[in-house]
Design a protein around this motif. Sequence first.
Motif, short mmCIF file in Angstrom:
data_model
loop_
_atom_site.label_atom_id
_atom_site.label_comp_id
_atom_site.label_asym_id
_atom_site.label_seq_id
_atom_site.Cartn_x
_atom_site.Cartn_y
_atom_site.Cartn_z
N LEU A 179 0.76 -1.17 0.09
CA LEU A 179 -0.28 -0.07 0.07
C LEU A 179 0.91 1.02 -0.21
O LEU A 179 1.83 0.82 0.90
CB LEU A 179 -0.90 0.18 1.07
N ILE A 180 0.80 1.85 -1.07
CA ILE A 180 2.22 2.72 -1.24
C ILE A 180 0.74 4.69 -1.18
O ILE A 180 0.30 4.71 -2.16
CB ILE A 180 2.63 3.49 -2.67
N ASN A 181 1.77 5.20 -0.33
CA ASN A 181 1.29 6.91 -0.38
C ASN A 181 1.16 7.08 -1.60
O ASN A 181 2.19 6.80 -1.78
CB ASN A 181 1.92 7.79 0.68
N TYR A 182 0.51 7.22 -2.29
CA TYR A 182 0.03 8.16 -4.10
C TYR A 182 -0.96 9.14 -4.33
O TYR A 182 -2.07 8.69 -4.21
CB TYR A 182 0.18 6.95 -4.69
N ASP A 183 -0.67 9.99 -4.22
CA ASP A 183 -1.41 11.37 -4.93
C ASP A 183 -0.92 12.32 -5.68
O ASP A 183 -0.18 12.97 -5.71
CB ASP A 183 -1.69 12.05 -3.87
N PRO A 184 -1.73 11.56 -7.11
CA PRO A 184 -1.31 12.58 -8.18
C PRO A 184 -1.50 14.03 -8.50
O PRO A 184 -0.96 14.80 -9.31
CB PRO A 184 -1.45 11.97 -9.30
N LEU A 185 -2.32 14.70 -7.19
CA LEU A 185 -2.67 16.00 -7.39
C LEU A 185 -1.56 16.49 -6.73
O LEU A 185 -1.81 17.80 -6.16
CB LEU A 185 -3.74 16.35 -6.67
N ARG A 186 -0.73 15.95 -5.39
CA ARG A 186 0.08 16.87 -4.75
C ARG A 186 1.37 16.79 -5.12
O ARG A 186 1.27 16.78 -6.13
CB ARG A 186 0.35 15.57 -3.16
N PHE A 207 -4.26 6.23 -2.06
CA PHE A 207 -3.07 5.67 -2.57
C PHE A 207 -3.39 4.50 -3.61
O PHE A 207 -3.74 4.37 -4.01
CB PHE A 207 -3.44 4.11 -1.17
N LEU A 208 -2.39 3.51 -3.95
CA LEU A 208 -1.88 2.46 -4.94
C LEU A 208 -1.80 1.36 -4.44
O LEU A 208 -1.18 1.13 -3.72
CB LEU A 208 -0.76 2.87 -6.03
N LEU A 209 -2.43 0.47 -4.44
CA LEU A 209 -2.33 -0.84 -3.73
C LEU A 209 -2.05 -1.97 -5.18
O LEU A 209 -2.74 -1.73 -5.67
CB LEU A 209 -3.78 -1.53 -4.04
N VAL A 210 -0.85 -2.66 -4.54
CA VAL A 210 -0.01 -3.38 -5.59
C VAL A 210 -0.59 -4.68 -4.94
O VAL A 210 -0.27 -5.24 -3.84
CB VAL A 210 1.07 -3.11 -5.65
N ALA A 211 -0.36 -5.41 -5.30
CA ALA A 211 -0.85 -7.43 -5.34
C ALA A 211 -0.40 -8.22 -6.59
O ALA A 211 -1.11 -7.62 -6.87
CB ALA A 211 -2.73 -6.91 -5.03
N LEU A 232 -10.39 -4.20 0.05
CA LEU A 232 -9.78 -3.07 0.22
C LEU A 232 -9.84 -1.57 0.53
O LEU A 232 -10.15 -1.20 1.10
CB LEU A 232 -7.99 -3.70 0.55
N VAL A 233 -9.97 -1.56 -1.37
CA VAL A 233 -10.10 -0.78 -2.43
C VAL A 233 -11.95 0.28 -1.27
O VAL A 233 -11.57 1.44 -1.84
CB VAL A 233 -9.73 -0.71 -3.18
N TRP A 234 -12.39 -0.82 -1.88
CA TRP A 234 -13.57 -0.12 -1.39
C TRP A 234 -14.16 0.14 0.35
O TRP A 234 -13.99 1.54 0.40
CB TRP A 234 -14.63 -1.49 -1.72
N GLN A 235 -12.88 0.02 1.18
CA GLN A 235 -13.28 0.10 2.70
C GLN A 235 -12.29 1.94 2.50
O GLN A 235 -12.57 2.58 3.31
CB GLN A 235 -12.60 -0.99 3.28
N LEU A 236 -11.27 1.80 1.65
CA LEU A 236 -10.49 2.62 1.75
C LEU A 236 -11.28 3.74 0.69
O LEU A 236 -11.28 5.05 1.21
CB LEU A 236 -9.07 2.83 0.88
#
Length: 147
Positions: free
Chosen positions: A30-37, A115-119, A138-142
């Motif tokens: 699970l990677i912190n990733y916000d393309p708008l920041r 986040f980016l989730l890499v599975a 997990l994506v639904w929860q986040l």
Amino acid sequence: MDWAFVQKSWEKWASSNIGSSGQPLKAALLINYDPLRPSRLLSTIAEQEGIKISPIELSQFVNFIKRNKLQKETFMIGNNQYMVTSIHENWFCARCLNTSKSAGEGAIVMQASVFLLVALYDGSVGLASRAMASVDQLVWQLNRKNL
């Protein structure tokens, strides 16, 4: 950001979806990733299970995502090289190019809020479907929490 919620959600999800035989995933990040920041803010690994990624590997992967040439380039996760096989609005699937496993290996990368989730998973189409269902939980929860 509600880190307590993210961590609790990750721990519950990871314990029932990653690792041991019979689980849909062999590893996940699970990677912190916000393309708008602002681009000067680095992406970091928020959580990981079943794999250890170095900061260099992480930056190369994030640069692959930022270049947005998903079908023209390959990417590395751990010791494996992946090629994107299908792209959808907020996720893509890739297959491992240098696997020795007859059933194959794959990766699902999905954007979840900031986040980016890499599975990562082993196997064929049936196992890929189980992996996708697991990732989607997990994506639904986040996304539901609107982080």
